[in-house]
Structures are given as structure tokens and as C-alpha cells.
Design a protein around this motif. Structure first.
Motif, PDB file in Angstrom:
ATOM      1  N   CYS A 100      68.640 -14.601 -17.366  1.00 45.35           N
ATOM      2  CA  CYS A 100      69.063 -13.988 -18.702  1.00 45.35           C
ATOM      3  C   CYS A 100      68.524 -14.469 -19.569  1.00 45.35           C
ATOM      4  O   CYS A 100      70.083 -14.807 -20.798  1.00 45.35           O
ATOM      5  CB  CYS A 100      70.679 -13.467 -18.327  1.00 45.35           C
ATOM      6  SG  CYS A 100      70.432 -12.029 -19.363  1.00 45.35           S
TER       7      CYS A 100
ATOM      8  N   HIS B  75      62.940  -7.706 -14.704  1.00 45.52           N
ATOM      9  CA  HIS B  75      64.552  -7.041 -14.921  1.00 45.52           C
ATOM     10  C   HIS B  75      65.173  -7.741 -13.737  1.00 45.52           C
ATOM     11  O   HIS B  75      65.488  -6.345 -13.383  1.00 45.52           O
ATOM     12  CB  HIS B  75      64.024  -5.554 -15.846  1.00 45.52           C
ATOM     13  CG  HIS B  75      63.196  -6.065 -17.117  1.00 45.52           C
ATOM     14  ND1 HIS B  75      62.080  -4.785 -16.733  1.00 45.52           N
ATOM     15  CD2 HIS B  75      64.538  -5.779 -17.861  1.00 45.52           C
ATOM     16  CE1 HIS B  75      61.882  -5.514 -18.332  1.00 45.52           C
ATOM     17  NE2 HIS B  75      62.366  -5.150 -18.636  1.00 45.52           N
ATOM     18  N   ARG B  76      65.261  -8.177 -13.708  1.00 49.41           N
ATOM     19  CA  ARG B  76      65.811  -8.804 -11.849  1.00 49.41           C
ATOM     20  C   ARG B  76      67.117  -8.229 -11.902  1.00 49.41           C
ATOM     21  O   ARG B  76      68.503  -8.632 -13.049  1.00 49.41           O
ATOM     22  CB  ARG B  76      65.476  -9.774 -11.304  1.00 49.41           C
ATOM     23  CG  ARG B  76      66.137 -10.072 -10.081  1.00 49.41           C
ATOM     24  CD  ARG B  76      65.210 -12.022  -9.455  1.00 49.41           C
ATOM     25  NE  ARG B  76      66.056 -11.585  -7.989  1.00 49.41           N
ATOM     26  CZ  ARG B  76      65.001 -12.445  -7.202  1.00 49.41           C
ATOM     27  NH1 ARG B  76      63.963 -13.635  -7.828  1.00 49.41           N
ATOM     28  NH2 ARG B  76      66.017 -12.473  -5.485  1.00 49.41           N
TER      29      ARG B  76
ATOM     30  N   HIS C  76      65.593  -1.056 -14.365  1.00 49.76           N
ATOM     31  CA  HIS C  76      64.181  -1.241 -14.226  1.00 49.76           C
ATOM     32  C   HIS C  76      64.822  -1.971 -12.721  1.00 49.76           C
ATOM     33  O   HIS C  76      63.916  -2.821 -12.145  1.00 49.76           O
ATOM     34  CB  HIS C  76      63.848  -2.316 -14.522  1.00 49.76           C
ATOM     35  CG  HIS C  76      63.389  -2.267 -16.146  1.00 49.76           C
ATOM     36  ND1 HIS C  76      64.858  -2.230 -17.220  1.00 49.76           N
ATOM     37  CD2 HIS C  76      62.939  -1.579 -17.522  1.00 49.76           C
ATOM     38  CE1 HIS C  76      63.860  -1.965 -18.964  1.00 49.76           C
ATOM     39  NE2 HIS C  76      62.601  -1.082 -17.858  1.00 49.76           N
TER      40      HIS C  76
ATOM     41  N   LEU D  10      74.123  -5.966 -20.938  1.00 48.63           N
ATOM     42  CA  LEU D  10      73.128  -7.286 -19.124  1.00 48.63           C
ATOM     43  C   LEU D  10      72.828  -5.540 -17.932  1.00 48.63           C
ATOM     44  O   LEU D  10      72.046  -5.770 -17.705  1.00 48.63           O
ATOM     45  CB  LEU D  10      73.020  -7.885 -19.182  1.00 48.63           C
ATOM     46  CG  LEU D  10      74.341  -8.371 -20.497  1.00 48.63           C
ATOM     47  CD1 LEU D  10      75.100 -10.349 -19.293  1.00 48.63           C
ATOM     48  CD2 LEU D  10      72.714  -9.585 -21.028  1.00 48.63           C
TER      49      LEU D  10
ATOM     50  N   THR E 109      65.563 -10.819 -17.349  1.00 47.72           N
ATOM     51  CA  THR E 109      66.391 -11.413 -16.073  1.00 47.72           C
ATOM     52  C   THR E 109      65.381 -11.482 -14.513  1.00 47.72           C
ATOM     53  O   THR E 109      64.512 -11.014 -14.646  1.00 47.72           O
ATOM     54  CB  THR E 109      67.542 -10.698 -15.416  1.00 47.72           C
ATOM     55  OG1 THR E 109      66.925  -9.202 -15.105  1.00 47.72           O
ATOM     56  CG2 THR E 109      68.734 -10.922 -16.724  1.00 47.72           C
TER      57      THR E 109
ATOM     58  N   VAL F 129      70.550  -2.457 -18.936  1.00 48.11           N
ATOM     59  CA  VAL F 129      69.124  -3.314 -18.734  1.00 48.11           C
ATOM     60  C   VAL F 129      68.374  -3.430 -17.495  1.00 48.11           C
ATOM     61  O   VAL F 129      67.668  -3.012 -17.052  1.00 48.11           O
ATOM     62  CB  VAL F 129      68.781  -4.230 -19.231  1.00 48.11           C
ATOM     63  CG1 VAL F 129      67.370  -4.630 -19.868  1.00 48.11           C
ATOM     64  CG2 VAL F 129      69.295  -3.677 -21.408  1.00 48.11           C
ATOM     65  N   SER F 130      69.100  -4.184 -16.266  1.00 51.27           N
ATOM     66  CA  SER F 130      68.555  -3.826 -14.896  1.00 51.27           C
ATOM     67  C   SER F 130      68.742  -2.946 -14.087  1.00 51.27           C
ATOM     68  O   SER F 130      67.262  -2.146 -13.824  1.00 51.27           O
ATOM     69  CB  SER F 130      69.167  -5.414 -13.892  1.00 51.27           C
ATOM     70  OG  SER F 130      69.546  -6.764 -15.144  1.00 51.27           O
TER      71      SER F 130
END
Lengths: 323, 323
Positions: free
Chosen positions: B238, B313-314, A313, A306, B218, A309-310
Motif C-alpha cells: 500500500c 487500487h487492488r 475502485h 485505506l 495498492t 480508496v480501494s
């Protein structure tokens, strides 16, 4: 005995500008940097190290405010037409940077490229352009393309992986992505990809045009010794990401002096080289993104999924634009 | 005449909690919310509307601090063993929420699910679990799976798209993703996907197991009227994202009362329905992510490409975890 790097270690090496909840020991706190601004534009366009701001602000078109930590570029006689204004600012900045280069103030300008990089404003308008090698001095967002070329057969997937030449100014001998290049002012991402694929990997245009866009990867890199030049410079980057599945008969070949060769490696071989720290940092990041997208890195096998992946970006705090 | 929505409009409808540089008119500024905290844990676990914090803090296991804007859950006699502590907190919270439910304090609890959602701490440890329908009252991160099933032939790609039943509590009649579901405490994403695919779309397990993981999406959603319940509740989410290419012979069928039917739509048809606002907001977001990853939305055809990809993808400001 080499300590193996996790995927999150690799992310932390490349996306290493502090977050509100993550400090990075080797980096100044974000509030210590000068904001790079353009007179009349409200947004910060980049972050500048305090000692760099000091040295850059010696001529009259610059204003350094030590209280608000702002380094403002204010060229006189800027025309009102936006295009003419951009050309004027670009010319004034180019003269200034040429002087700075000749004075040998910054080591990073020894890598002068004669290539202009765009700087965008909050309305995504082109504000001006800047010599590529100076971009990290001002901490502006830079843009590039990265492509992974791979083959797939019954035995699985293999990736075409070049080794950087020992003569490269930056990250000599390290492993790289199949094709990568920076976007100059006015250049469109896909056209840049086609050009670089021919130059770096001798891949013919008709094949490269079958590559497909898969998004972007954004991260905020603070330069270390391996990057060359001054340490601690800011380099927020945006990479347009492409995949290209190649038939086994197509073999990339070095077309210029960037790479010494291309190896066709299994996913396991690539992951081992990543863990051993053999890839250029942002190339390791791109491979993580590729493996996430292709279901090779998953929630089931990656405890940091998790977070990773954020982090691939990151929303950068500067205005960004595209041609 | 319906005003067509751009992709960025669709992103702004779903990722609509303010950023430092983007306020959202329909949403309070981020600093107006109470932080939901657990005694002994430094991190905020969610955001709570002031009027909700007021109503929730009537019993002794809660402390509301109006100066620091913190709503702290402090169950007494918590065991020291982490697993036992989690079970204890879960039980105390369940009793409290059952009372709140019976008092009919919040409309959103009318949608009581009898399903527990996990709340993780900064070390990614499970702190406790909470009744699903209460999660937006506390603004905790919730987790789910979303899968796009599609076919591909010489004419191009088509997507399997269900219509939500008119009897659904939330977003009745709107269009949805092929399969979607929430992750309960202890549930692994891929196993949840397999279960939901059978329940919602009658897709057999052996086919669903060929789906591939593509990352996560997200975003931080602030609930509006269409979501039902109180307006302005925080819902940071998510979603684990999966793709499943289906042969044309496999046809999803409603397996429960979630969907009335499944339509096989071209990319153009899906995009038109998105622009007309016919998709549930987070499903439109997932489709944008799918189209970016498959090279259908590109830098060349989408002026907001860079903004959109980061927003999908916050990085959420709360601790997150995975089983």
C-alpha cells in the motif's frame, strides 16, 4: 436528531454488494444470485435476483438452470459475423423486453428510456445492447460520466452543486454532481460529457473541453427503495471521472428538467450535506473520490482512508469494455 | 530489438498475484500458499510459500498445519493488555528471526534493515511489528510513501526522475520515483514523506509540506529475480501517493546513496523509459496512476484504461491499518 454519516458509511451505501469478508445485511449473499449468461460465452455478464430470473425465463430464447443458478440468453439463428450477431441479439432482446414491459411484470421498466446500454464480453467485444431501464434486472455493468466543476480563489475551493428536481423518477430533491450522465452504446466518454454538460448545466463546449480526465470510479450497488423499482437489483457501475476548474464568472444553469438550480458551496458545506445524507449515494461517492484526489480527505483526517480508496475502485467480476 | 511494454504489461509485472479470473504463469495459485496467522486472530495476515513455512516452523512458538495450510504464530505468556501484547509478540518474533538470520536460512534476510514494519489486525489494531527484510517471507502488507515532483510551464509538464545507484541491493540502475520510502511502525505517512524527501532528494521541508495527498495505490506483488532474495515471495503493498509541483528553480539532489542523479524528463521521455522496462516495477505503476490522475492516460488513448484503474487500487485480502 439525524445520525451523521461517516465517509465509510457513504461508501457502504453505494458499494453494498457483498465482499468475501464483508456481508451486507440488506443484500443476498453473492452466491444466491443467478448468473446472467449468453450462450457460447463463458463469463457471467451480470447477476439476477432469483424471482426476476423466474419471470424472465418464460420465453424460448431463455434457459434457466436452477442447479447451476444460470439464466442463459440463447437467441436462435445468430449470425456468425460479430457485428451482425450483436445486432441480432440486440433485436431479439428488445422484442422480449418490450413484451415484458407491456405485461407490466417489473416496476423498474415503468422508467423505460428508449436508450441502449452496451454489454461487453471477455475480449471487450460488444456482445449486444439492452434497454437502459432493464440493465438492473440483469445486473449488467453500466457506464457513465461524472464531472465536478469547481472554483478556486484565496478563500479556498467551492463546488458547483445542483439539486435534483422534485419530479425526477429517482432520488428526487437530492443533491447531485455538477454533471452526470449514462453512456449509450457507441458513445465515447468525453463526447458524452460535452453533450451532458450543455444539456444539464448549460456549460459551453469550449469550456467543457478544458475538463480533464482523472480516472474511473467503480462500485457495486444493490438498489434500495430510494432508487425506485424492485429492491435488491444489482447495479455494478463504472463512472469516468472528470474535473473542471471554472473561472468565477462562469455560472452553470439548469438546461433541462434534471436540476432546479446550482449552488456554489464550500468544501465544508458539501461535506456537511454528505454527512446529512442529502446527496444521491453515488454522487457522495464521487465527491469522496474528488476530496481524496485533492488532498482534502487524507490519511491524517480519515481513519477509514485505506478501505475507502480501494472501495472507490472495486474490480468488478464481469467483463468490461470501452468504445 | 526490445519488445515495448504496454501500460497493462507494466501493471501485470507489479500486481501479479492471481485474481479469481487471472492466473499468472510465474506464480503459484493463491490456494497453494500457507496463511500466516496469529493465535487468537481469525484473519490471515499474509501468505507464505510452502517451503518457507516448512523452514520457519521449527521452533515451539510456531504451528504448521499442512491440512488447513496455516502457519500460526503462538508466542506463550502473551500479556492481556493490547499494547503489552504487541510488544511481547514483537520481541518473541525478533528473537526467532535473529536466529533464522544467523542460520542463513533465507537469502532475503541478508538484506537485514534493523527497521520494524507494522502488522495490523481486523480491528486495525497493531498486533506486532516485524523486521522489514522478513516481511516478504510472511507476505504481510507493507506500507510506503511515493511522491512525484514535477514542473509545469508553457511547454508542458516535466517529471523529476532519479536513477537508482548501481550499488543498491534491489533493482540497481533502474529508474525510480522522485521520493519513495517505507513506513516503519508508528510513522505517519506525511512525516515519513518529509523525512525521505530531505534524505533522498535534499528537498527542504517547507517546500515538501506543500505536497498534496492524492490517495493510495495498492497492488499485490510476487517477487522475481530482480527483487533479490527468494523468488515467489508475496509482497502486498500500500503506497500513500503525493504530488509536488516544483518551481523550475528547485532542483532535487541526491542526499544519500539511493540515487546517482535526478533528471528532469518530459512526459514522453518518461513514458518511453517505462515502455522500455527501465523503471522499477512499482515505480512504473505509480507513474501510470499519476498519468491517469492528470488526464495524460485517458479512455481515449488507453485501451486497457478500465482494467488498469481498478488494478492500481487492488483491495488486499489482509487486514490493513494506519497510524
Amino acid at each position: 436528531m439525524v445520525q451523521l454519516k461517516t465517509n465509510l458509511d457513504l461508501v457502504n451505501e453505494c458499494d453494498n454488494f457483498p465482499y468475501p469478508d464483508i456481508p451486507f445485511a440488506q443484500c443476498l449473499p453473492s452466491e444466491s444470485y443467478f448468473k446472467f449468461k449468453l450462450e457460447g460465452c463463458i463469463a457471467a455478464l451480470g447477476y439476477v435476483l432469483p424471482e426476476v430470473a423466474q419471470k424472465l425465463s418464460s420465453s424460448p430464447e431463455w434457459e434457466r438452470n436452477n442447479a447451476s443458478l444460470e439464466l442463459t440468453f440463447k437467441p436462435s439463428n445468430t449470425p456468425s459475423d460479430p457485428k451482425e450477431a450483436a445486432a441480432h441479439r440486440t433485436a431479439v432482446l428488445a422484442r422480449h423486453l418490450q413484451n415484458v414491459r407491456e405485461a407490466k411484470t417489473f416496476r423498474i421498466l415503468d422508467g423505460w428510456r428508449n436508450e441502449l446500454y452496451p454489454v461487453y464480453g471477455p475480449g471487450r467485444e460488444l456482445l449486444f445492447s439492452m434497454e437502459r431501464s432493464a440493465s438492473a434486472l440483469f445486473g449488467i455493468v453500466t457506464y457513465g460520466v461524472h464531472m465536478t466543476a469547481y472554483t478556486r480563489n484565496a478563500e479556498g475551493m467551492k463546488l458547483w452543486t445542483p439539486r435534483r428536481a422534485p419530479t425526477k423518477q429517482t432520488y428526487p430533491n437530492m443533491m447531485d454532481n455538477t454533471v452526470a450522465g449514462g453512456l449509450s452504446t457507441g458513445e465515447r466518454p468525453f463526447e458524452c460529457l460535452v453533450r451532458e454538460s450543455m444539456e444539464e448545466a448549460s456549460l459551453p463546449e469550449d469550456i467543457v473541453r478544458t475538463a480533464h480526465a482523472c480516472g474511473t470510479m467503480t462500485y457495486f450497488y444493490v438498489r434500495d427503495e430510494r432508487a425506485g423499482g424492485e429492491v435488491g437489483l444489482c447495479q455494478p457501475e463504472c463512472q469516468y471521472v472528470y474535473d473542471l476548474e471554472l473561472p468565477e464568472s462562469v455560472v452553470p444553469q439548469p438546461g433541462d428538467d434534471e436540476a432546479v438550480d446550482f449552488q456554489l458551496l464550500t468544501v465544508k458545506e458539501v461535506q456537511s450535506a454528505m454527512a446529512a445524507g442529502r446527496f444521491k449515494p453515488n454522487c457522495a461517492l464521487l465527491l469522496i473520490e474528488f476530496f481524496v484526489r485533492h488532498g482534502i480527505i487524507t490519511a491524517e483526517n480519515e481513519p477509514d482512508y485505506l478501505e475507502i480508496v480501494s472501495r472507490l475502485h472495486r474490480r468488478l467480476e464481469f467483463p468490461m469494455g470501452q468504445v
